[in-house]
Design a protein around this motif. Structure first.
Motif, mmCIF file in Angstrom:
data_model
loop_
_atom_site.group_PDB
_atom_site.id
_atom_site.type_symbol
_atom_site.label_atom_id
_atom_site.label_comp_id
_atom_site.label_asym_id
_atom_site.label_seq_id
_atom_site.Cartn_x
_atom_site.Cartn_y
_atom_site.Cartn_z
ATOM 1 N N ARG A 146 55.150 -58.455 113.139
ATOM 2 C CA ARG A 146 54.183 -59.505 112.784
ATOM 3 C C ARG A 146 54.790 -60.868 113.105
ATOM 4 O O ARG A 146 55.999 -61.003 113.291
ATOM 5 C CB ARG A 146 53.831 -59.444 111.296
ATOM 6 N N ASP A 147 53.919 -61.877 113.135
ATOM 7 C CA ASP A 147 54.406 -63.246 113.330
ATOM 8 C C ASP A 147 54.198 -64.113 112.100
ATOM 9 O O ASP A 147 54.576 -65.289 112.104
ATOM 10 C CB ASP A 147 53.763 -63.894 114.558
ATOM 11 N N VAL A 148 53.597 -63.561 111.050
ATOM 12 C CA VAL A 148 53.488 -64.236 109.749
ATOM 13 C C VAL A 148 53.748 -63.202 108.663
ATOM 14 O O VAL A 148 53.596 -62.000 108.889
ATOM 15 C CB VAL A 148 52.104 -64.886 109.545
ATOM 16 N N LEU A 149 54.093 -63.671 107.466
ATOM 17 C CA LEU A 149 54.443 -62.758 106.375
ATOM 18 C C LEU A 149 53.405 -62.742 105.257
ATOM 19 O O LEU A 149 53.735 -62.425 104.126
ATOM 20 C CB LEU A 149 55.821 -63.128 105.811
ATOM 21 N N THR A 159 58.562 -55.822 107.583
ATOM 22 C CA THR A 159 58.191 -56.473 108.839
ATOM 23 C C THR A 159 59.404 -56.798 109.704
ATOM 24 O O THR A 159 60.459 -57.167 109.201
ATOM 25 C CB THR A 159 57.437 -57.797 108.531
ATOM 26 N N LEU A 161 59.864 -59.665 112.085
ATOM 27 C CA LEU A 161 59.165 -60.933 112.280
ATOM 28 C C LEU A 161 59.520 -61.548 113.630
ATOM 29 O O LEU A 161 60.696 -61.723 113.954
ATOM 30 C CB LEU A 161 59.521 -61.896 111.154
ATOM 31 N N PHE A 193 64.763 -60.367 116.331
ATOM 32 C CA PHE A 193 63.722 -60.521 115.328
ATOM 33 C C PHE A 193 64.346 -60.695 113.940
ATOM 34 O O PHE A 193 65.494 -60.330 113.710
ATOM 35 C CB PHE A 193 62.815 -59.294 115.295
ATOM 36 N N GLU A 195 64.323 -59.561 110.112
ATOM 37 C CA GLU A 195 63.877 -58.416 109.312
ATOM 38 C C GLU A 195 63.460 -58.866 107.919
ATOM 39 O O GLU A 195 64.207 -59.568 107.226
ATOM 40 C CB GLU A 195 64.984 -57.365 109.208
ATOM 41 N N HIS A 196 62.272 -58.476 107.516
ATOM 42 C CA HIS A 196 61.761 -58.733 106.172
ATOM 43 C C HIS A 196 61.592 -57.391 105.474
ATOM 44 O O HIS A 196 60.810 -56.548 105.921
ATOM 45 C CB HIS A 196 60.424 -59.479 106.235
#
Length: 214
Positions: A146-149, A159, A161, A193, A195-196
């Motif tokens: 994704r590009d937003v959380l 995600t 990110l 990227f 990581e979330h």
């Protein structure tokens, strides 16, 4: 980011026009997200948690942006290195994605984890899990690119990110160096990227019934 005219690249090179490409993957003078590495890392994480039946939800490989191929290959490589069988689902606009995924998640050999090409496929996974009464991550793990959380249906999705913010200064500094030395050329920079963790990735649920482990 795709369909770049070869003539444009040739003219820039011939006249040494300082330029930096963003979100496209050429050999030189590019700053782009490491899509291959992101999906390989996400899949490896799920494998390390104990998942073996991990499916990739993506878009047809005929789509033009480099990330379509790279994300799929990152997933495939991680699965093959672990001795697991890749399971790739490519959706087009004509597919009933929700019905297709609900059917898949009701099969005896259903995936215990999913990785997705984009938020679109992740949202389908969240809705399908809710419809089937599957709790994340107890019954189904999910990691999305994704590009937003922002939460998806109230779910804090785990995600990878897209590193937009990290790419910006790298691109500006590359451009400054090229302005100072217009005849120079730099090796492209693939950016890792972010990581979330989120709340949708965990070990698979194992149940023992009549001596059979699921």
């Amino acid at each position: 980011t795709s369909r770049i005219p070869e003539k444009m690249i040739e003219v820039q090179s011939r006249f040494h026009l300082p330029s930096v490409w963003l979100n496209t993957r050429l050999k030189h003078n590019c700053v782009y997200p490491d899509d291959y590495g992101a999906l390989r890392e996400a899949t490896t994480k799920l494998l390390s948690l104990g998942h073996r039946r991990i499916a990739y939800l993506g878009v047809p490989l005929t789509m033009e942006h480099y990330s379509v191929h790279d994300r799929c290959e990152g997933y495939r490589k991680a699965m093959e290195e672990a001795g697991a069988t890749p399971r790739m689902i490519f959706w087009t606009d004509g597919n009933d994605r929700l019905s297709d995924l609900c059917a898949l998640l009701q099969k005896p050999d259903r995936p215990t984890a999913l990785v997705t090409y984009s938020p679109c496929e992740a949202m389908v996974a969240v809705v399908a899990a809710a419809r089937l009464g599957l709790e994340m991550p107890r019954d189904l793990s999910l990691i999305a690119v994704r590009d937003v959380l922002e939460p998806m249906g109230g779910v804090d999705v785990s995600t990878m990110l897209v590193p937009d913010i990290a790419m910006a200064p790298l691109a500006v500094n590359m451009l400054r160096r090229r302005i100072a030395q217009p005849e120079s050329s730099e090796t492209s920079n693939a950016v890792k990227f972010v990581e979330h963790d989120g709340t949708t990735s965990g070990p698979p649920l194992k149940k023992i019934r009549k001596g059979v482990r699921n």
